[in-house]
Design a protein around this motif. Structure first.
Motif, short mmCIF file in Angstrom:
data_model
loop_
_atom_site.label_atom_id
_atom_site.label_comp_id
_atom_site.label_asym_id
_atom_site.label_seq_id
_atom_site.Cartn_x
_atom_site.Cartn_y
_atom_site.Cartn_z
N LYS A 187 0.83 -1.20 0.00
CA LYS A 187 0.00 0.00 0.00
C LYS A 187 0.87 1.26 0.00
O LYS A 187 2.00 1.25 0.48
CB LYS A 187 -0.90 0.03 1.24
N GLU A 239 -2.66 3.60 3.37
CA GLU A 239 -2.77 3.56 4.83
C GLU A 239 -2.10 4.79 5.44
O GLU A 239 -1.14 5.34 4.89
CB GLU A 239 -2.12 2.30 5.40
N ASP A 287 -5.65 1.22 -1.89
CA ASP A 287 -4.34 0.69 -1.46
C ASP A 287 -3.55 1.79 -0.77
O ASP A 287 -2.54 2.30 -1.28
CB ASP A 287 -3.57 0.15 -2.67
N ARG A 338 1.89 4.44 1.70
CA ARG A 338 1.90 4.67 3.14
C ARG A 338 2.19 6.14 3.46
O ARG A 338 3.19 6.70 3.02
CB ARG A 338 2.94 3.79 3.81
#
Length: 377
Positions: free
Chosen positions: A248, A282, A280, A250
């Motif tokens: 993902k 975080e 995708d 980030r």
């Protein structure tokens, strides 16, 4: 926003009902165009009379946040460039109430649907045609009856409706076979009947004002999500910043309770998480308070409803934290990096991040369309 929601209310004949919205009939072919009086993203006001010199008037109901609508922006630009010299006026209209758009419906965009956001999109795209805001009263949308964005209405010289439907047959321009809007324009300019006067449309549902309750439900649900704070050591921080094995995009934000800019920008960080976490992507918050203030940090996170992945550096050594996370970080708080899988830092902010720039970087990597490939490809 889910594709199942987008499938609702796509037929264009008969009275229609947008998903979770009021019953709004689509204007019938041959009907006279209802007048309007709306502000544009350029600061001017527009009505039907504003386009009195045009042979044809093409109204396109669209939306900043909608991935399908965004997929057609380049095609609309090309249409405008090709037909403006032939007496065809292209006018974009945003029908959505911006307060009825949930944060997690904006995951394919850097902007919402407010008039200010529309002005930003027009600047970003270099649009020279009007982009009208109907979100305050939705009077024009109720008069014309779009069922999704984008939805095209083509009016002849007498301002009678001659075509209502899709721009073409595929969101992915590489797969397009039918060019319904262009065919309608060509027919009318040549004095011929439009070959196909109506089509179904596929896109994002209109955000009628009564969907504000759905926005409130979302915020209530997010407020109930658990908030935790875990400890991380220098090795863990280093791995966090490298994102070597991650799948993902980030976002890492280093903050502290005593840092004024950290506190000020934190609500925007929470919103960014809610906007993009369905993709995708975080968000990881990394607290730099002394270990003795860990309880204060957790209290702060709970007050801000930060149901992100929250970590706290386990040693009272800020220099070890700086070196472990990002060698290019001088040390000032807050500090934000956006790290792609494999470790490339595609955005870095020394001090408070600028929300629009951050969102542009996120969407630039994730993609703006349903058929986008993460990585900006």
């Amino acid at each position: 926003m889910k594709r199942l929601v987008l499938l609702a209310a796509l037929a264009v004949a008969a009275p229609l009902r947008a998903a979770d919205g009021p019953a709004v009939p689509t204007l019938a072919i041959g009907a006279a165009a209802p007048d309007f009086d709306l502000p544009g993203a350029d600061g001017k006001r527009y009505s039907l009379a504003s386009f009195g010199g045009a042979k044809l008037l093409v109204l396109v109901f669209t939306a900043n946040h909608c991935p399908t609508a965004q997929a057609y922006e380049e095609r609309l630009e090309r249409l405008h460039a090709e037909y403006r010299g032939r007496g065809v006026a292209i006018v974009l209209v945003s029908p959505n109430d911006p307060l009825a758009v949930r944060l997690d419906e904006q995951g394919y965009s850097d902007l919402g649907d407010s008039l200010a956001d529309m002005a930003q999109r027009a600047r970003d795209r270099g649009w020279s045609w009007p982009y009208l805001y109907d979100g305050e009263t939705q009077t024009m949308a109720r008069a014309y009856g779009p069922v999704a964005t984008p939805h095209v209405f083509v009016l002849d010289a007498e301002r009678k409706l001659r075509f209502a439907g899709r721009f073409d047959d595929n969101e992915n321009k590489a797969k397009t076979k039918l060019h319904d809007t262009r065919d309608a324009i060509e027919a009318l300019l040549a004095g011929r009947p439009v070959p196909v006067a109506t089509t179904k449309v596929f896109g994002c549902s209109i955000k009628w004002a009564d969907k504000r309750s759905w926005v409130a439900e979302g915020r209530e649900k997010w407020a109930r999500e658990p908030v935790t704070l875990e400890t991380i050591d220098a090795a863990g921080v280093k791995a966090l910043g490298r994102n070597a094995d991650g799948k993902k995009l980030r976002l890492v934000n280093v903050w502290a309770t005593w840092c004024g800019p950290c506190v000020i920008e934190f609500p925007d960080l929470v919103d960014v998480n809610r906007i993009y976490r369905g993709r995708d992507f975080e968000v990881v918050t990394l607290n730099a308070d002394d270990t003795a203030r860990r309880d204060k940090a957790l209290e702060f996170l709970k007050e801000r409803q930060a149901s992100t992945r929250n970590l706290a550096f386990g040693a009272d050594d800020p220099y070890a934290l700086v070196e472990a996370l990002d060698p290019k970080w001088p040390g000032a708080l807050p500090h934000t990096i956006l790290v792609a899988p494999g470790g490339e830092v595609i955005y870095r902010s020394e001090g408070a991040f600028e929300t629009l720039a951050l969102r542009k970087a996120i969407v630039g990597w994730l993609g703006r369309y349903y058929h986008s490939t993460p990585g900006g490809k």
